[in-house]
Design a protein around this motif. Structure first.
Motif, PDB file in Angstrom:
ATOM      1  N   PHE A 118       0.825  -1.217   0.000  1.00  0.00           N
ATOM      2  CA  PHE A 118       0.000   0.000   0.000  1.00  0.00           C
ATOM      3  C   PHE A 118       0.855   1.262   0.000  1.00  0.00           C
ATOM      4  N   LYS A 119       1.972   1.250   0.727  1.00  0.00           N
ATOM      5  CA  LYS A 119       2.848   2.421   0.708  1.00  0.00           C
ATOM      6  C   LYS A 119       3.434   2.654  -0.681  1.00  0.00           C
ATOM      7  N   TRP A 122       0.742   4.019  -3.002  1.00  0.00           N
ATOM      8  CA  TRP A 122       0.473   5.444  -2.795  1.00  0.00           C
ATOM      9  C   TRP A 122       1.621   6.294  -3.337  1.00  0.00           C
ATOM     10  N   GLN A 123       2.856   5.853  -3.130  1.00  0.00           N
ATOM     11  CA  GLN A 123       3.990   6.604  -3.671  1.00  0.00           C
ATOM     12  C   GLN A 123       3.889   6.705  -5.188  1.00  0.00           C
ATOM     13  N   SER A 126       0.711   8.985  -6.115  1.00  0.00           N
ATOM     14  CA  SER A 126       0.899  10.394  -5.769  1.00  0.00           C
ATOM     15  C   SER A 126       1.882  11.084  -6.707  1.00  0.00           C
ATOM     16  N   MET A 138      -6.894   8.261  -2.391  1.00  0.00           N
ATOM     17  CA  MET A 138      -6.896   6.857  -2.793  1.00  0.00           C
ATOM     18  C   MET A 138      -7.738   6.052  -1.812  1.00  0.00           C
ATOM     19  N   SER A 140      -7.964   2.176  -1.082  1.00  0.00           N
ATOM     20  CA  SER A 140      -7.248   0.951  -1.463  1.00  0.00           C
ATOM     21  C   SER A 140      -7.887  -0.259  -0.792  1.00  0.00           C
TER      22      SER A 140
END
Ligand SMILES: [Zn+2]
Length: 148
Positions: A118-119, A122-123, A126, A138, A140
């Motif tokens: 998930f990190k 998002w990176q 974004s 987002m 997720s």
């Protein structure tokens, strides 16, 4: 009320041809479960009203996660809840998939793997709004092949 045509009807229409179309054993078991869901083949129970004697027969459900009869109401409830969160803007559906080689690690360290997933998602997402005035967000969802 029963719809004019259900997924189970389509599967039944395939007959034994489904064995020949290249599905794996898991997929064939899933089709079989959907086909038999809420039919006498899975057993059932009889309810009788003590007052009027009305009898109702209920057949057992397959509880397969892909079955529209078993999971349909959960899906509708989930969609209704998500619709309450929607903002008046454009949404896109993106799918990120873990390489199959990470499956054993995900089974033994799910929090570690899914948190990293998930990190990193998002990176990645974004980055698309980095040089614009657009504010990104987002929702997720982890989609696994397990029941939970
Ligand atoms: Zn079912």
């Amino acid at each position: 009320m029963r719809p004019a045509c259900e997924v189970a009807d389509v599967i039944r229409g395939l007959g034994n041809d489904r064995e020949q179309i290249g599905l794996n054993s898991h997929q064939l078991r899933t089709l079989r479960a959907i086909e038999l869901c809420r039919t006498p083949a899975l057993g059932g129970h009889v309810d009788a009203c003590d007052g009027c004697g009305h009898i109702s027969i209920s057949y057992n459900s397959c509880r397969n996660r892909h079955c529209p009869k078993c999971q349909g109401h959960k899906r509708e409830e989930w969609i209704a809840k998500r619709e309450q969160d929607l903002l008046p803007c454009t949404y896109y559906h993106l799918v990120f998939t873990l390489p199959q080689e990470l499956n054993p690690l995900a089974l033994h360290q799910p929090a570690l793997v899914y948190d990293a997933l998930f990190k990193s998602v998002w990176q990645t997402v974004s980055q698309f709004g980095r040089n614009t005035a657009v504010q990104l967000g987002m929702i997720s969802i982890l989609h696994t092949w397990g029941r939970t």
